[in-house]
Design a protein around this motif. Structure first.
Motif, mmCIF file in Angstrom:
data_model
loop_
_atom_site.group_PDB
_atom_site.id
_atom_site.type_symbol
_atom_site.label_atom_id
_atom_site.label_comp_id
_atom_site.label_asym_id
_atom_site.label_seq_id
_atom_site.Cartn_x
_atom_site.Cartn_y
_atom_site.Cartn_z
ATOM 1 N N TYR A 123 0.611 -1.451 -0.151
ATOM 2 C CA TYR A 123 -0.092 -0.123 -0.231
ATOM 3 C C TYR A 123 1.322 1.371 0.144
ATOM 4 O O TYR A 123 1.932 1.520 0.921
ATOM 5 N N LYS A 124 0.498 2.025 -0.921
ATOM 6 C CA LYS A 124 1.272 3.592 -1.166
ATOM 7 C C LYS A 124 -0.116 4.632 -0.106
ATOM 8 O O LYS A 124 -0.550 4.463 -0.505
ATOM 9 N N ALA A 125 0.362 4.929 0.959
ATOM 10 C CA ALA A 125 0.090 6.357 1.208
ATOM 11 C C ALA A 125 0.414 7.733 0.301
ATOM 12 O O ALA A 125 1.426 8.240 0.022
ATOM 13 N N THR A 126 -0.823 8.500 0.204
ATOM 14 C CA THR A 126 -1.354 9.455 -0.400
ATOM 15 C C THR A 126 -1.933 10.698 0.167
ATOM 16 O O THR A 126 -2.866 10.126 1.166
ATOM 17 N N MET A 127 -2.223 12.259 -0.167
ATOM 18 C CA MET A 127 -3.570 12.919 0.617
ATOM 19 C C MET A 127 -3.556 13.838 0.008
ATOM 20 O O MET A 127 -2.530 14.362 -0.630
ATOM 21 N N GLU A 128 -4.881 13.622 0.035
ATOM 22 C CA GLU A 128 -5.415 15.233 -0.229
ATOM 23 C C GLU A 128 -5.976 16.231 0.037
ATOM 24 O O GLU A 128 -6.883 15.319 1.053
ATOM 25 N N PRO A 139 1.209 22.875 1.418
ATOM 26 C CA PRO A 139 -0.422 22.581 2.179
ATOM 27 C C PRO A 139 -0.525 23.098 3.497
ATOM 28 O O PRO A 139 0.165 23.797 4.152
ATOM 29 N N SER A 140 -1.566 22.923 3.882
ATOM 30 C CA SER A 140 -2.227 23.261 4.983
ATOM 31 C C SER A 140 -1.894 22.999 6.476
ATOM 32 O O SER A 140 -0.961 21.081 6.107
ATOM 33 N N GLY A 141 -1.791 23.727 7.684
ATOM 34 C CA GLY A 141 -1.189 23.149 8.767
ATOM 35 C C GLY A 141 -1.309 21.262 8.996
ATOM 36 O O GLY A 141 -0.812 20.848 9.252
ATOM 37 N N THR A 142 -2.727 21.749 8.606
ATOM 38 C CA THR A 142 -3.568 20.044 9.440
ATOM 39 C C THR A 142 -2.805 18.802 8.176
ATOM 40 O O THR A 142 -2.823 17.873 8.595
ATOM 41 N N ALA A 143 -2.888 19.388 6.754
ATOM 42 C CA ALA A 143 -2.137 18.060 5.722
ATOM 43 C C ALA A 143 -0.655 17.380 6.574
ATOM 44 O O ALA A 143 -0.549 16.540 6.745
ATOM 45 N N ILE A 144 -0.199 18.950 6.835
ATOM 46 C CA ILE A 144 0.965 18.337 7.675
ATOM 47 C C ILE A 144 1.216 17.850 8.589
ATOM 48 O O ILE A 144 2.180 16.639 9.079
ATOM 49 N N SER A 145 0.225 18.203 9.407
ATOM 50 C CA SER A 145 0.393 17.323 10.878
ATOM 51 C C SER A 145 0.005 16.241 10.451
ATOM 52 O O SER A 145 0.185 14.734 10.855
ATOM 53 N N LEU A 146 -1.581 16.247 9.731
ATOM 54 C CA LEU A 146 -1.984 14.383 9.098
ATOM 55 C C LEU A 146 -0.569 13.981 8.413
ATOM 56 O O LEU A 146 -0.221 12.668 8.753
ATOM 57 N N ILE A 169 5.364 11.034 1.207
ATOM 58 C CA ILE A 169 4.116 10.752 0.983
ATOM 59 C C ILE A 169 3.777 12.260 0.152
ATOM 60 O O ILE A 169 4.258 13.464 0.746
ATOM 61 N N HIS A 170 3.493 12.277 -1.281
ATOM 62 C CA HIS A 170 2.352 12.756 -1.770
ATOM 63 C C HIS A 170 1.416 13.375 -1.379
ATOM 64 O O HIS A 170 0.152 12.868 -0.978
ATOM 65 N N ILE A 171 1.543 14.840 -0.842
ATOM 66 C CA ILE A 171 0.133 15.789 -0.787
ATOM 67 C C ILE A 171 -0.269 16.765 -2.354
ATOM 68 O O ILE A 171 0.690 17.382 -2.712
ATOM 69 N N GLU A 172 -1.701 16.289 -2.138
ATOM 70 C CA GLU A 172 -1.888 17.630 -3.966
ATOM 71 C C GLU A 172 -3.065 18.019 -2.809
ATOM 72 O O GLU A 172 -4.229 18.550 -1.934
ATOM 73 N N ALA A 173 -2.353 19.263 -3.108
ATOM 74 C CA ALA A 173 -2.757 20.715 -2.648
ATOM 75 C C ALA A 173 -3.740 21.546 -3.283
ATOM 76 O O ALA A 173 -3.545 22.551 -4.616
ATOM 77 N N LYS A 174 -5.586 21.574 -3.264
ATOM 78 C CA LYS A 174 -5.840 22.486 -3.995
ATOM 79 C C LYS A 174 -6.722 23.295 -3.607
ATOM 80 O O LYS A 174 -7.414 23.431 -2.230
ATOM 81 N N ARG A 175 -6.876 24.186 -4.279
ATOM 82 C CA ARG A 175 -7.516 25.900 -4.241
ATOM 83 C C ARG A 175 -8.921 25.713 -4.963
ATOM 84 O O ARG A 175 -9.223 26.031 -5.830
ATOM 85 N N ILE A 176 -9.463 26.139 -4.136
ATOM 86 C CA ILE A 176 -11.485 25.668 -4.423
ATOM 87 C C ILE A 176 -11.998 27.390 -4.085
ATOM 88 O O ILE A 176 -12.558 27.154 -2.648
#
Length: 233
Positions: A123-128, A139-146, A169-176
């Motif tokens: 399994y590979k961990a990723t985040m969004e 990325p958000s501070g919350t994403a960094i904490s996760l 761990i790849h983090i994809e940061a989106k702004r909507i």
């Protein structure tokens, strides 16, 4: 309880409303162009300002012997310095990337899941993470904490916004527009995926958690976390 609001943007205004509803008084509403007049009357300060103002705000509070609840992100390279100042001034301090009660439960679930997945190399961990377009850091501070929660409980060693290498761990940061905050942690293999997700519907949860933290810290000395406030340790 008398509260100094440091940063009076959208979050500051929601915090003000919730604090007043809970019977508290606002003695200072500081934005970039206002002074610290009223800070000496405060029982606690809640900082939801901007990254460039956070360290100055926190420092001023500690030197005035006012406990600090800080929800500002993007300045945490100076966190250790603020911890040392808090200890020097015999102050009280909670800094969190996210004060939402639900998110802090999510942090615990994330760490527990990371422990279970640590030996499953398939399994590979990723985040969004998705936020409104006014959010200044990515990325958000919350994403960094996760991501840190995963790193502390697995073989991963770092996170990245770029193409992930082994043990990253790849983090994809989106702004909507108008999205308050959505965070997803995903573990994928060739055969299936496991996903945990937290979706904020509005700013109320962040504000309520900050006010609850402020209520909790009054009269205490030391550096604490939301784990202390919510008795999750």
């Amino acid at each position: 309880m008398k509260i100094a609001l440091l940063g009076y943007g959208k979050m500051g205004q929601v915090i003000e409303r919730i604090a007043l509803e809970r019977g508290h008084e606002i003695v200072l509403k500081k934005d970039q162009d206002t002074s610290f007049d009223g800070l000496d009357r405060a029982d606690v300060a809640i900082d939801f300002s901007i990254p460039s103002a956070a360290v100055s705000n926190i420092t001023t509070c500690f030197t005035h012997k006012v406990p600090v609840i800080s929800g500002t992100t993007g300045w945490l390279e100076q966190y250790d310095e603020m911890v040392q100042l808090c200890q020097k001034e015999d102050g009280a301090f909670i800094s969190s990337s996210n004060f939402s009660l639900g998110v802090n439960i999510f942090f615990e679930l994330n760490a527990y899941l990371a422990k279970m997945m640590a030996k499953l190399d398939s399994y590979k961990a990723t985040m969004e993470e998705i936020h409104h377009i006014q959010k200044l850091d990515a990325p958000s501070g919350t994403a960094i904490s996760l991501a840190k929660g995963i790193i502390e409980n697995s073989h991963y060693t770092n996170w990245t916004l770029e193409q992930a290498q082994t043990h990253e761990i790849h983090i994809e940061a989106k702004r909507i527009t108008t999205v308050p905050g959505t965070h997803t942690v995903n573990y994928s293999s060739e055969v299936d995926s496991i996903e945990i997700k937290h979706t904020a519907h509005n700013r109320e949860g962040f504000a309520l958690g900050a006010v609850i933290a402020a209520e909790w810290i009054v009269g205490k000395k030391g550096v604490f976390s939301m784990k202390d406030v919510l008795e999750l340790k």
